[in-house]
Design a protein around this motif. Structure first.
Motif, PDB file in Angstrom:
ATOM      1  N   TRP A  26       0.798  -1.136  -0.101  1.00  0.00           N
ATOM      2  CA  TRP A  26       0.102   0.106  -0.141  1.00  0.00           C
ATOM      3  C   TRP A  26       0.847   1.192  -0.084  1.00  0.00           C
ATOM      4  CZ3 TRP A  26      -5.367   0.075   0.151  1.00  0.00           C
ATOM      5  CH2 TRP A  26      -5.975  -1.196   0.078  1.00  0.00           C
ATOM      6  N   ASN A  27       0.439   2.141  -0.643  1.00  0.00           N
ATOM      7  CA  ASN A  27       1.072   3.656  -0.475  1.00  0.00           C
ATOM      8  C   ASN A  27       2.590   3.581  -0.977  1.00  0.00           C
ATOM      9  OD1 ASN A  27       0.268   5.956  -0.271  1.00  0.00           O
ATOM     10  ND2 ASN A  27       0.749   6.009   2.048  1.00  0.00           N
ATOM     11  N   GLU A  28       2.738   2.965  -2.238  1.00  0.00           N
ATOM     12  CA  GLU A  28       4.031   2.857  -2.702  1.00  0.00           C
ATOM     13  C   GLU A  28       4.447   4.147  -3.346  1.00  0.00           C
ATOM     14  OE1 GLU A  28       6.704   0.798  -3.005  1.00  0.00           O
ATOM     15  OE2 GLU A  28       5.679  -1.225  -2.364  1.00  0.00           O
ATOM     16  N   LYS A  29       5.682   4.774  -2.985  1.00  0.00           N
ATOM     17  CA  LYS A  29       6.102   6.085  -3.734  1.00  0.00           C
ATOM     18  C   LYS A  29       7.464   5.620  -4.751  1.00  0.00           C
ATOM     19  CE  LYS A  29       4.612   8.757   0.076  1.00  0.00           C
ATOM     20  NZ  LYS A  29       3.480   8.150   0.176  1.00  0.00           N
ATOM     21  N   MET A  30       7.445   6.305  -5.876  1.00  0.00           N
ATOM     22  CA  MET A  30       8.466   6.089  -6.745  1.00  0.00           C
ATOM     23  C   MET A  30       8.813   7.021  -7.477  1.00  0.00           C
ATOM     24  SD  MET A  30       6.577   2.474  -8.294  1.00  0.00           S
ATOM     25  CE  MET A  30       5.071   3.400  -7.900  1.00  0.00           C
ATOM     26  N   VAL A  31      10.256   6.925  -8.231  1.00  0.00           N
ATOM     27  CA  VAL A  31      10.706   7.870  -9.010  1.00  0.00           C
ATOM     28  C   VAL A  31      10.754   7.393 -10.290  1.00  0.00           C
ATOM     29  CG1 VAL A  31      12.314   9.749  -9.557  1.00  0.00           C
ATOM     30  CG2 VAL A  31      11.619   9.605  -7.020  1.00  0.00           C
ATOM     31  N   LEU A  40       4.648  10.318 -19.677  1.00  0.00           N
ATOM     32  CA  LEU A  40       4.334   9.405 -19.047  1.00  0.00           C
ATOM     33  C   LEU A  40       2.924   9.423 -18.307  1.00  0.00           C
ATOM     34  CD1 LEU A  40       6.125   7.127 -16.814  1.00  0.00           C
ATOM     35  CD2 LEU A  40       5.741   8.708 -15.429  1.00  0.00           C
ATOM     36  N   THR A  41       2.216   8.509 -18.373  1.00  0.00           N
ATOM     37  CA  THR A  41       0.907   8.612 -17.441  1.00  0.00           C
ATOM     38  C   THR A  41       0.821   7.007 -16.855  1.00  0.00           C
ATOM     39  OG1 THR A  41      -0.382   7.703 -19.354  1.00  0.00           O
ATOM     40  CG2 THR A  41      -0.327  10.216 -19.054  1.00  0.00           C
ATOM     41  N   ILE A  42      -0.124   7.086 -15.650  1.00  0.00           N
ATOM     42  CA  ILE A  42      -0.165   5.853 -14.894  1.00  0.00           C
ATOM     43  C   ILE A  42      -1.467   5.844 -14.242  1.00  0.00           C
ATOM     44  CG2 ILE A  42       0.513   4.371 -13.297  1.00  0.00           C
ATOM     45  CD1 ILE A  42       3.180   5.640 -13.280  1.00  0.00           C
ATOM     46  N   LYS A  43      -2.609   5.220 -15.028  1.00  0.00           N
ATOM     47  CA  LYS A  43      -3.933   5.231 -14.761  1.00  0.00           C
ATOM     48  C   LYS A  43      -4.030   4.739 -13.160  1.00  0.00           C
ATOM     49  CE  LYS A  43      -8.728   4.179 -15.787  1.00  0.00           C
ATOM     50  NZ  LYS A  43      -9.654   3.745 -17.109  1.00  0.00           N
ATOM     51  N   GLY A  44      -4.733   5.437 -12.201  1.00  0.00           N
ATOM     52  CA  GLY A  44      -4.878   5.073 -10.862  1.00  0.00           C
ATOM     53  C   GLY A  44      -3.968   5.373  -9.911  1.00  0.00           C
ATOM     54  N   ALA A  45      -2.818   6.097 -10.148  1.00  0.00           N
ATOM     55  CA  ALA A  45      -1.565   6.536  -9.411  1.00  0.00           C
ATOM     56  C   ALA A  45      -1.739   8.062  -9.784  1.00  0.00           C
ATOM     57  CB  ALA A  45      -0.169   5.947 -10.047  1.00  0.00           C
ATOM     58  N   ASP A  46      -0.986   8.851  -8.377  1.00  0.00           N
ATOM     59  CA  ASP A  46      -0.688  10.346  -8.507  1.00  0.00           C
ATOM     60  C   ASP A  46       0.680  10.382  -8.857  1.00  0.00           C
ATOM     61  OD1 ASP A  46      -3.329  10.334  -7.502  1.00  0.00           O
ATOM     62  OD2 ASP A  46      -2.702  10.477  -5.317  1.00  0.00           O
ATOM     63  N   HIS A  66       7.763  12.089  -9.962  1.00  0.00           N
ATOM     64  CA  HIS A  66       7.452  11.396  -8.673  1.00  0.00           C
ATOM     65  C   HIS A  66       6.167  10.796  -8.600  1.00  0.00           C
ATOM     66  CE1 HIS A  66      10.776  12.629  -6.487  1.00  0.00           C
ATOM     67  NE2 HIS A  66      10.979  13.780  -7.397  1.00  0.00           N
ATOM     68  N   VAL A  67       6.055   9.636  -8.310  1.00  0.00           N
ATOM     69  CA  VAL A  67       4.495   8.896  -8.508  1.00  0.00           C
ATOM     70  C   VAL A  67       4.235   8.172  -7.389  1.00  0.00           C
ATOM     71  CG1 VAL A  67       3.307   6.739  -9.804  1.00  0.00           C
ATOM     72  CG2 VAL A  67       4.950   8.285 -10.767  1.00  0.00           C
ATOM     73  N   ASN A  68       2.885   8.330  -6.726  1.00  0.00           N
ATOM     74  CA  ASN A  68       2.443   7.509  -5.627  1.00  0.00           C
ATOM     75  C   ASN A  68       1.264   6.723  -6.162  1.00  0.00           C
ATOM     76  OD1 ASN A  68       4.140   9.218  -3.984  1.00  0.00           O
ATOM     77  ND2 ASN A  68       2.470  10.451  -3.290  1.00  0.00           N
ATOM     78  N   THR A  69       1.430   5.262  -5.583  1.00  0.00           N
ATOM     79  CA  THR A  69       0.365   4.505  -5.880  1.00  0.00           C
ATOM     80  C   THR A  69      -0.431   4.254  -4.263  1.00  0.00           C
ATOM     81  OG1 THR A  69       1.532   2.540  -5.327  1.00  0.00           O
ATOM     82  CG2 THR A  69       1.348   3.139  -7.634  1.00  0.00           C
ATOM     83  N   HIS A  70      -1.761   3.920  -4.286  1.00  0.00           N
ATOM     84  CA  HIS A  70      -2.462   4.209  -3.017  1.00  0.00           C
ATOM     85  C   HIS A  70      -2.849   2.760  -2.441  1.00  0.00           C
ATOM     86  CE1 HIS A  70      -2.701   8.349  -3.263  1.00  0.00           C
ATOM     87  NE2 HIS A  70      -3.129   8.222  -4.494  1.00  0.00           N
ATOM     88  N   GLU A  71      -2.844   1.481  -3.283  1.00  0.00           N
ATOM     89  CA  GLU A  71      -2.986   0.314  -3.076  1.00  0.00           C
ATOM     90  C   GLU A  71      -2.277  -0.677  -3.678  1.00  0.00           C
ATOM     91  OE1 GLU A  71      -7.119  -0.742  -5.472  1.00  0.00           O
ATOM     92  OE2 GLU A  71      -7.181   0.959  -3.828  1.00  0.00           O
TER      93      GLU A  71
END
Length: 94
Positions: A26-31, A40-46, A66-71
């Protein structure tokens, strides 16, 4: 996802490529670091910051995102650029 992933790939004739990410926490943060002229686009991520100049590796000429996923789950990364463009992509877990 492991700590660091790196890809060198060629976009298709429409200037697109897709990568499927398996997020285990949960709540992964990536660069993400990719060529600056690639979208760059990632559906469902911020995506909290895009096209940031990478001042640590200027010779590689890659822009940071900088990308954050929520689940946990599967995320589709879409890359768009020029037809048949050779690109570099690096993903580093924060």
């Amino acid at each position: 996802m492991t700590k660091t992933l790196g890809y060198s790939l060629t976009l298709n004739a429409k200037g697109q490529a897709y990568i499927q990410l398996a997020i285990k926490e949960w709540n992964e943060k990536m660069v993400f670091a990719v060529n600056p002229d690639v979208k760059l686009t990632i559906k469902g991520a911020d995506i909290n910051g895009q096209y940031i100049t990478n001042k640590y590796c200027l010779e590689q000429n890659l822009a940071l995102h900088h990308v954050n996923t929520h689940e946990w789950g599967s995320y589709l990364v879409e890359l768009q650029g020029k037809p048949n463009q050779l690109i570099s992509l690096r993903i580093v877990k924060e």
